[in-house]
Design an enzyme around this catalytic site. Structure first.
Site, PDB file in Angstrom:
ATOM      1  N   CYS A 341       8.384   4.706  -7.688  1.00 13.46           N
ATOM      2  CA  CYS A 341       9.262   5.394  -6.728  1.00 13.46           C
ATOM      3  C   CYS A 341       9.512   6.872  -7.035  1.00 13.46           C
ATOM      4  CB  CYS A 341      10.562   4.644  -6.479  1.00 13.46           C
ATOM      5  SG  CYS A 341      11.096   3.539  -7.764  1.00 13.46           S
ATOM      6  N   ARG A 370       5.805  -1.521 -18.577  1.00 18.20           N
ATOM      7  CA  ARG A 370       7.184  -1.752 -18.992  1.00 18.20           C
ATOM      8  C   ARG A 370       7.183  -2.469 -20.312  1.00 18.20           C
ATOM      9  NH1 ARG A 370       9.415  -3.919 -13.141  1.00 18.20           N
ATOM     10  NH2 ARG A 370       8.875  -2.018 -12.015  1.00 18.20           N
ATOM     11  N   GLN A 388       1.669  -2.977  -9.072  1.00 18.55           N
ATOM     12  CA  GLN A 388       2.507  -3.384  -7.954  1.00 18.55           C
ATOM     13  C   GLN A 388       1.817  -3.016  -6.649  1.00 18.55           C
ATOM     14  OE1 GLN A 388       5.923  -0.924  -9.054  1.00 18.55           O
ATOM     15  NE2 GLN A 388       7.085  -2.797  -9.372  1.00 18.55           N
ATOM     16  N   ASP A 390       2.960  -1.652  -4.200  1.00 16.44           N
ATOM     17  CA  ASP A 390       4.218  -0.962  -3.947  1.00 16.44           C
ATOM     18  C   ASP A 390       4.144  -0.132  -2.675  1.00 16.44           C
ATOM     19  OD1 ASP A 390       6.773  -0.324  -4.565  1.00 16.44           O
ATOM     20  OD2 ASP A 390       6.304   0.908  -6.314  1.00 16.44           O
ATOM     21  N   HIS A 392       7.005   2.659  -0.383  1.00 14.01           N
ATOM     22  CA  HIS A 392       8.355   3.155  -0.123  1.00 14.01           C
ATOM     23  C   HIS A 392       8.417   3.661   1.298  1.00 14.01           C
ATOM     24  CE1 HIS A 392       8.016   3.121  -4.497  1.00 14.01           C
ATOM     25  NE2 HIS A 392       9.247   2.661  -4.400  1.00 14.01           N
ATOM     26  N   LYS A 476      18.465  -6.361  -3.353  1.00 11.21           N
ATOM     27  CA  LYS A 476      17.108  -6.770  -2.996  1.00 11.21           C
ATOM     28  C   LYS A 476      17.129  -8.031  -2.145  1.00 11.21           C
ATOM     29  CE  LYS A 476      15.782  -7.589  -7.336  1.00 11.21           C
ATOM     30  NZ  LYS A 476      14.747  -7.994  -8.286  1.00 11.21           N
ATOM     31  N   HIS A 522      12.273   0.060  -0.779  1.00  6.37           N
ATOM     32  CA  HIS A 522      11.192  -0.256  -1.722  1.00  6.37           C
ATOM     33  C   HIS A 522      10.706  -1.638  -1.336  1.00  6.37           C
ATOM     34  CE1 HIS A 522      13.009   2.448  -5.015  1.00  6.37           C
ATOM     35  NE2 HIS A 522      13.950   2.396  -4.095  1.00  6.37           N
TER      36      HIS A 522
END
Length: 652
Positions: A341, A370, A388, A390, A392, A476, A522
RNA sequence: GCCGACGUAGCUCAGGGGUAGAGCGCUUCCUUGGUAAGGAAGAGGUCAUGGGUUCAAUUCCCAUCGUUGGCUCCA
C-alpha cells in the site's frame, strides 16, 4: 392451570403436560426408553440444561442427543471433566485452568507443578478415564455461594480457579461433581460418565494462562470422545484421509513447491509445475480485474524506511520485522516491503488527481516479506515471503459503498470459480478495549466500520463479527476457508481505510475545486498466492480442473512401436496450447496409467495400433476410467470447450 | 517467541553403544506389453549440525538448526 403442572412444548409442535419439576430425562422417558438413554442434555427455552434439572415452569424443550451440535458439545465438555478427574487421581495436587469443548473434542489446561508429564503419559490417562467412565458416575450440579467456592478452591490451593471465581458474581456460581472430582463450572453436563465409551487423547501442547504470553504456560491436553467405539474409529480414519490432502505432502508429490533450509525458513521455492499453476491463477484473476476496471502497476521489493514511518508500519511492526537494509556508504535505510500500500500511495501521488479520475483501481501481484514468528510458519499457509494479489482502490467517500460491493462480487466470483463453497465471511473490527493497537481517530474508524457493515448487509452476506481482528489501519471483511483438518484460514480480504490517505496526504480536486481526501479500499481475493494454493490443494486433493492443472494431458503409447503417433498427438495438443507430454518409458500400459492417475493428470490419452490407424485416441479421465475412443480433432475441440466453461461459474 | 514431539537414502519408514536396513523412486539390461504396479541387476546415506560422556556414539546427554502439533502473534 394448577401450580403442579407444567406445559412442555416440543419441537414437533406438540404440547404435553407434566408434573412441575419434571426433568428432560423424564420427558424423554415418556416418549421412549431408547430416547431417554440417548438424551445428553436439553435446550430449555433456548438455554442448554442438564437433562436431570427440574423444569418448574411452562417451557419449550428440545431434547439433545449426540446428533445435535449442542449435545456433542455437552458430551465433550463432560469428557473434559472426566479427563480432569483421571488426571487428579494420577497426579494429586495438580491445578486446573479451563477445560472447554472445542470444535472436535475438548481440552483441559493443567499446571502439573513439579510433576513430569509428557505425550507418552497420555495412554495412562486414557486408561484411567475409561476406568472412571465405567463407574457411570453422575454429574451433579450444586449451586454454591461465592464464599463457599472461594473456600473450596482456596483450601485446594488452585489459584487458577480462584482467579476465575474473582470475576463471577455471587448467586450465579455452580459446581459440578462426578466421582471424586469437583469443578467450578456453569455446565451443563451429560447425565453420567457411562455415556463416554471411546476415548482418545490426541496431543499435548503449551498454552498460556488466559491466552496471555506474559503469564504462566500451562500444559494443554487435547482429547476427543465418542458414545460408540465405531465413531472413534471413523474419526481416526477421517484424520488419516485428511493427511492425504495435506498441501505439504501434495506439494512434494505433485512437484509444486519446496523449501530449503539453505534458502531459509518460510521462503517457498516454486517448482515449474507449481509456477504453472500459480501463473494460471494469476492470469484468471487478471482477466477478471481488467473487466472490473483495474490497472496493473509494479513496485520494488524494498522501500525507504521513511515510507513505512509515514504509513505507520514502522511504528507498529518495526521492532518485530526484518531489520532495515543499509546502503554501504551512506547508511541509508531500506525495508523489505511488508505491504504494497505505501508504494501504491506514492503512485497515487505521482500527479494531481481529479474527482473525475476516481475510482482509481491499482492492482499488483506484489511480493512482500514479513518476519513471522518461527513457531507460526506452516507449509505454504504461513510464510515469510509471499505474493499478494493486492490492489488498492482510491475513491471518493461517496463511492466507497459501491466499490466495496463490487469487490465483494469479485471475491465471490473467484471463490465460486475455484469451487470454494464452504466459506465464512467475517467482519473483523477493532478491539475497543485495546485502541492503542490501531492508528487513526475514533471518527474515521466508525466511518470505516459502518461502511463495511452496510455494504455486506446490502449484499445479503451472512457474516460473523470478530473484535480485535482488524488491520492496524482499518477494519476488514475476511473470507475464511477451512483446510483438510478443519482449521480456518483467511484467504480473501477487503479493507476500508481512511487512515493511510491522511498519513500520505492523498488528495483529489473535487467538482467544487476544493481539495478532498480520497478513501482507500485494500483488497486481495486470493489473499496470497501461497496460502490460496495451499488451501486449494487441501480442498481439491490436487485434482485440478483442466484449466488450472499444470499438466493437462499425458499421452500413453501402448508400446514403443507407437511412439511416433504418440508424438504426433502430443504435437497437436501443444499446438492447441495444452500442456503435457508423452510417457515414453519402457513400461506396460497398466503401469503408465497408474502413475498418471496418481499424478492427477486430467486427460490420459492411450494410443496403440487401433488409434494410430484411425487417427484417434483412447481417453481416460482422471478418476473416471476409460471413456472410449475419440477422434483427435473432436477431442481437441471438446477440451477447448471445457476450458471455456471453466471460466464461467455455475456451469455443469 | 513459548511448550511438546520429531530429524536415518530423492520419498515413506524400520533399526539401534561396536561406523546401517526395507519398500517405492533412480540407472542399466531383459521384456514390446491394451486401461491402476512385468522381471533382473546396480548405484545411492558424514544416520540434521556442533559439543559432551565412553575404549567406542548414528544410537546416551547438552546446545544449535530445521520440521511438526498447539499457544501467543499475524501489516
Amino acid at each position: 392451570m394448577s401450580e403442579q403442572k407444567v406445559k412442555i412444548a416440543l419441537p414437533d409442535g406438540s404440547v404435553k403436560v407434566y408434573e412441575s419439576g419434571v426433568t428432560s430425562h423424564q420427558i424423554a422417558l415418556s416418549i421412549s426408553e431408547g430416547l431417554a438413554r440417548n438424551v445428553l442434555a436439553a435446550k430449555v427455552n433456548g438455554e442448554v440444561w442438564d437433562a436431570s434439572r427440574p423444569i418448574l415452569h411452562d417451557s419449550s424443550v428440545q431434547l439433545l442427543t449426540w446428533n445435535d451440535d449442542e449435545g456433542k458439545n455437552t458430551f465433550w465438555h463432560s469428557s473434559a471433566h472426566l479427563m480432569a478427574e483421571a488426571l487428579e487421581a494420577l497426579y494429586p495436587g495438580i491445578k486446573f485452568g479451563i477445560g472447554p469443548a472445542v470444535e472436535s473434542g475438548f481440552y483441559y489446561d493443567v499446571d502439573f507443578g513439579d510433576q513430569e508429564f509428557n505425550a507418552s503419559d497420555l495412554e495412562k490417562v486414557e486408561q484411567k478415564m475409561t476406568e472412571l467412565a465405567r463407574q457411570k458416575n453422575a454429574y451433579l450440579r450444586t449451586e454454591v455461594s461465592k464464599n463457599e467456592a472461594l473456600d473450596y478452591f482456596g483450601t485446594k490451593g488452585d489459584e487458577y480457579k480462584l482467579e476465575l471465581l474473582a470475576d463471577l458474581e455471587d448467586g450465579s456460581i455452580t459446581f459440578y461433581q462426578q466421582g471424586g472430582f469437583t469443578d467450578l463450572c456453569r455446565g451443563p453436563h451429560i447425565p453420567d460418565t457411562g455415556h463416554i465409551k471411546a476415548i482418545k487423547l490426541t496431543n499435548i501442547a503449551g498454552a498460556y494462562w488466559r491466552g496471555d504470553e506474559k503469564r504462566k504456560q500451562l500444559t494443554r491436553l487435547y482429547g476427543v470422545t465418542f458414545p460408540k467405539k465405531k465413531e472413534l474409529d471413523e474419526y481416526l480414519a477421517l484424520l488419516e484421509e485428511a493427511k492425504k490432502r495435506d498441501h505439504r505432502k501434495l506439494g512434494r508429490e505433485l512437484e509444486l513447491f519446496a523449501f530449503s533450509e539453505k534458502v531459509g525458513q518460510g521462503l517457498p521455492l516454486w517448482l515449474p509445475k507449481g509456477t504453472e499453476l500459480r501463473e494460471k491463477l494469476a492470469a484468471f484473476l487478471k482477466k477478471a480485474q481488467v473487466k472490473a476496471g483495474y490497472e496493473s502497476v509494479i513496485t520494488p521489493h524494498i522501500g525507504s524506511k521513511s515510507l513505512y514511518v509515514t504509513s505507520g508500519h514502522y511504528e507498529k511492526y518495526g521492532q518485530d520485522s526484518f531489520k532495515p537494509i543499509l546502503t554501504p556508504n551512506e547508511n541509508e535505510e531500506f525495508l523489505l516491503k511488508p505491504m504494497n500500500c505505501p508504494h501504491h500511495c506514492e503512485i497515487y501521488k505521482f500527479k494531481p488527481r481529479s474527482y473525475k479520475d476516481l475510482p482509481l483501481r491499482m492492482a499488483e501481484f506484489g511480493t512482500v516479506y514479513r518476519y513471522e514468528q518461527s513457531g507460526e510458519l506452516h507449509g505454504l499457509t504461513r510464510v515469510r515471503g509471499f505474493t499478494q494479489d493486492d490492489a488498492h482502490i482510491f475513491c471518493r467517500p461517496d463511492q466507497v459503498n459501491e466499490e466495496f460491493k463490487q469487490v465483494i462480487d469479485l471475491v465471490l466470483y473467484v471463490f465460486e470459480s475455484l469451487g470454494f463453497k464452504d466459506f465464512v465471511t467475517q467482519i473483523s473490527l477493532r478491539d475497543p478495549e485495546n485502541k492503542q493497537k490501531y492508528i487513526g481517530s475514533d471518527d474515521v474508524w466508525e466511518k470505516a466500520e459502518s461502511a463495511i457493515i452496510e455494504a455486506t448487509s446490502e449484499k445479503g452476506l451472512k457474516t460473523i463479527t470478530k473484535l480485535g481482528e482488524a488491520a492496524f489501519y482499518g477494519p476488514k471483511l475476511d473470507f475464511m476457508v477451512k483446510d483438510a483438518l478443519n482449521r480456518s484460514w483467511q484467504l480473501g480480504t477487503i479493507q476500508v481505510d481512511y487512515n493511510l490517505p491522511i498519513r500520505f496526504d492523498l488528495e483529489y480536486v473535487g467538482s467544487d475545486n476544493q481539495k478532498h481526501r480520497p478513501v482507500m479500499i485494500h483488497r486481495a481475493p486470493f489473499g496470497s498466492m501461497e496460502r490460496f494454493v495451499a488451501i486449494l490443494l487441501e480442498n481439491t486433493e490436487g485434482k485440478f480442473p483442466l484449466w488450472l492443472s499444470p499438466l493437462q494431458y499425458i499421452v500413453l503409447p501402448i508400446s514403443e512401436k507407437y511412439a511416433d503417433y504418440a508424438n504426433e498427438v502430443d504435437q497437436q495438443l501443444k499446438e492447441g496450447a495444452f500442456s503435457g507430454y508423452v510417457d515414453h518409458r519402457d513400461e506396460k500400459i497398466g503401469r503408465k496409467i497408474r502413475d498418471a492417475e496418481l499424478s492427477k493428470i486430467p486427460y490420459m490419452m492411450i494410443v496403440g495400433e487401433k488409434e494410430a490407424a484411425s487417427k484417434s485416441v483412447s481417453i481416460r479421465r482422471q478418476g473416471a476410467g476409460d471413456t472410449g475412443s475419440h477422434d483427435l480433432g473432436a477431442l481437441l475441440a471438446y477440451m477447448k470447450h471445457e476450458l471455456e466453461l471453466s471460466f464461467t461459474p455455475d456451469k455443469e
